[in-house]
Design an enzyme around this catalytic site. Structure first.
Site, PDB file in Angstrom:
ATOM      1  N   VAL A  53     -50.194  60.202  54.966  1.00 35.98           N
ATOM      2  CA  VAL A  53     -51.476  59.774  54.392  1.00 35.98           C
ATOM      3  C   VAL A  53     -51.532  58.277  54.115  1.00 35.98           C
ATOM      4  CG1 VAL A  53     -52.049  61.981  53.329  1.00 35.98           C
ATOM      5  CG2 VAL A  53     -50.687  60.308  52.045  1.00 35.98           C
ATOM      6  N   TYR A  54     -50.407  57.581  54.227  1.00 38.99           N
ATOM      7  CA  TYR A  54     -50.392  56.141  53.929  1.00 38.99           C
ATOM      8  C   TYR A  54     -51.085  55.358  55.035  1.00 38.99           C
ATOM      9  CZ  TYR A  54     -46.787  57.144  50.395  1.00 38.99           C
ATOM     10  OH  TYR A  54     -46.086  57.610  49.307  1.00 38.99           O
ATOM     11  N   PRO A  55     -51.720  54.224  54.670  1.00 35.80           N
ATOM     12  CA  PRO A  55     -51.545  53.429  53.463  1.00 35.80           C
ATOM     13  C   PRO A  55     -52.283  53.985  52.249  1.00 35.80           C
ATOM     14  CG  PRO A  55     -53.179  52.396  54.855  1.00 35.80           C
ATOM     15  CD  PRO A  55     -52.613  53.546  55.642  1.00 35.80           C
TER      16      PRO A  55
END
Length: 332
Positions: A53-55
């Site tokens: 799910v990053y950033p």
């Protein structure tokens, strides 16, 4: 750099882990992110943590960008590093593009491997506890991932102690891959995990890799309560994530505590940020503290913390100044 066995496994990792959730939004330039990775690696850090799910704050539109940046840097040197990633958060428009179901986890690991440019990750973690999926289904999916060679070990993040204990018991009963690590929030301003989660981890020999050791930057001492942040973890740039960090730490009580801690650090002649990380690492149950940065130079004091010998009297003063943060029932 110091190294330590990863819980009840034969794996050894650096006692500092580089977190990468700033890569791709808070740090937009890929070359800056790679410079941060270079500095950490030069200091002996061999453990890198990321997530699909990053950033942080990027939403579904940017989900996976951080893994791509890390994957670009790993080319030609993958075998020198322990790579961890996570799944469960929402990464797409469909209802099943999230959670810990068999469908999502088997899809998510393949997507992460493509972005990271590798055949396997060393540690695959549940980013949070999905209460809507039966734990047996999740454990069986993770077992498939381990047996297929796509992950060497599995762990969890943001789990309450009783849920981790339940998962360990079910894994033993089902004879599936057992969680070997837990990644909780832990710092001088958030100490609740000392009550139940850390004793469980110690008894079960679970590796503990805490995030937020400097409370999103509040323990740098650079912020003022009456001055709205314009950059960094608390800023509007990170949208909902920034709001979450404000709710966690941006309170008069926390700022008053930081002032006390700044006084203690000044008397010790050390930067508060260094003492904050050293305090986390001084807990014998902690395996590797996750540090991060927006610029390479921000790593200087945090990297130095692992070799700093925290005097018992100084540690006791830090403990006493923050004892009230042991109480409460916030899950993360």
């Amino acid at each position: 750099m110091q190294y330590q066995k990863f819980g009840n496994t034969g794996l050894s990792v650096s006692r500092l882990c580089l977190g990468t959730m700033t890569f791709g939004l808070q740090i937009e330039q890929e070359n800056v992110a790679h410079a941060i990775l270079d500095k950490a690696a030069d200091a002996g850090v061999n453990f890198i943590d990321t997530a699909d799910v990053y950033p942080l704050g990027g939403g579904e539109q940017l989900a996976g960008r951080t893994e791509e940046i890390v994957g670009g840097w790993l080319k030609g040197k993958r075998d020198r590093f322990i790579v961890a990633t996570k799944a469960v958060g929402k990464v797409g428009p469909s209802p099943w593009d999230q959670g810990a179901s068999r469908k999502h986890l088997l899809d998510a690991i393949d997507a992460s491997l493509r972005r990271l440019g590798t055949d396997y990750v060393d540690l695959y973690q549940l980013h949070s506890d999905d209460r809507e999926t039966p734990i047996d289904e999740t454990l069986e999916a993770l077992d498939i991932i381990v047996r297929s060679g796509k992950a060497r070990y599995v762990g969890v993040s943001n789990f309450l102690a009783y849920r981790l204990a339940l998962a360990l018991g079910r894994a033993d009963f089902l004879r599936t891959a057992r969680f070997v690590s837990v990644q909780p929030r832990y710092n001088l301003l958030f100490r609740q995990i000392e009550r139940e989660l850390l004793p469980l981890a110690e008894e079960q020999r679970i590796a503990v890799i805490p995030y937020n050791p400097i409370a999103g930057g509040l323990l740098t001492g650079k912020h003022k309560h009456d001055v709205a942040p314009t950059e960094g973890r608390f800023s509007a740039q990170l949208r909902g994530a920034g709001t979450n960090y404000l709710q966690r730490y941006w309170h008069e009580r926390e700022f008053a505590t930081v002032e006390k801690l700044r006084g203690i650090a000044a008397e010790a002649g050390e930067p508060l940020i260094k003492l904050a990380v050293a305090w986390v690492a001084a807990n014998p149950v902690i395996t590797s503290a996750i540090i991060g940065a927006s610029r390479p130079e921000q790593l200087t004091d945090t990297l130095a913390a692992i070799d700093y010998k925290l005097d018992p009297e100084l540690k006791a003063r830090l403990d006493d100044a923050t004892v009230e943060y042991r109480w409460g029932d916030a899950p993360r």
